[in-house]
Design a protein around this motif. Structure first.
Motif, PDB file in Angstrom:
ATOM      1  N   ALA A   1     -37.537  21.692  56.624  1.00 23.04           N
ATOM      2  CA  ALA A   1     -36.518  20.748  56.202  1.00 23.04           C
ATOM      3  C   ALA A   1     -35.771  19.924  57.191  1.00 23.04           C
ATOM      4  O   ALA A   1     -34.766  19.937  57.699  1.00 23.04           O
ATOM      5  CB  ALA A   1     -35.523  21.427  55.049  1.00 23.04           C
TER       6      ALA A   1
ATOM      7  N   ASP B   1     -35.273  16.794  57.329  1.00 23.07           N
ATOM      8  CA  ASP B   1     -34.197  15.950  56.935  1.00 23.07           C
ATOM      9  C   ASP B   1     -32.854  16.265  56.854  1.00 23.07           C
ATOM     10  O   ASP B   1     -31.899  15.823  56.854  1.00 23.07           O
ATOM     11  CB  ASP B   1     -34.538  15.459  55.609  1.00 23.07           C
ATOM     12  N   LEU B   2     -32.669  17.904  56.761  1.00 19.87           N
ATOM     13  CA  LEU B   2     -31.203  18.460  56.798  1.00 19.87           C
ATOM     14  C   LEU B   2     -30.823  18.776  58.119  1.00 19.87           C
ATOM     15  O   LEU B   2     -29.614  19.089  58.306  1.00 19.87           O
ATOM     16  CB  LEU B   2     -31.382  19.693  56.050  1.00 19.87           C
ATOM     17  N   TRP B   3     -31.652  18.609  59.322  1.00 25.93           N
ATOM     18  CA  TRP B   3     -31.129  19.099  60.415  1.00 25.93           C
ATOM     19  C   TRP B   3     -30.037  18.290  61.054  1.00 25.93           C
ATOM     20  O   TRP B   3     -29.168  18.833  61.544  1.00 25.93           O
ATOM     21  CB  TRP B   3     -32.298  18.869  61.641  1.00 25.93           C
TER      22      TRP B   3
END
Length: 93
Positions: A42, A44-46
């Protein structure tokens, strides 16, 4: 980690949040790094999670070291621990 540090008695209560903030930050970085091993990481969540970790760590340390007395630091930590305990007990029911 916080309660253990406080109960050991060798550390000033005002420095406990700074130490635990650094620990939480390192632990969160390890968790985000572990996402690389997933089949579909994921990515895009970092950025938002990393920013939240850094802001929380720095904010907690600054508030504790600059504005809270040792007594209030203990009270806030105790309240947080009781809240987590109650929430975990409610989930277990």
């Amino acid at each position: 980690l916080g309660p253990i540090l406080l109960l050991s008695g060798g550390i000033d209560p005002k420095t406990v949040p700074a130490i635990t903030s650094a620990f939480v930050c390192a632990n969160s970085a390890a968790g985000l790094s572990a996402q690389l091993t997933r089949i579909h990481p994921a990515v895009d969540l970092w950025a938002p999670l990393g920013a939240a970790v850094i802001l929380g760590a720095v904010g907690g340390a600054v508030v504790s070291l600059r504005w809270l007395s040792a007594t209030w630091t203990r009270r806030v930590l105790g309240s947080a621990l009781i809240s987590v305990g109650v929430l975990n007990a409610a989930k277990a029911l």
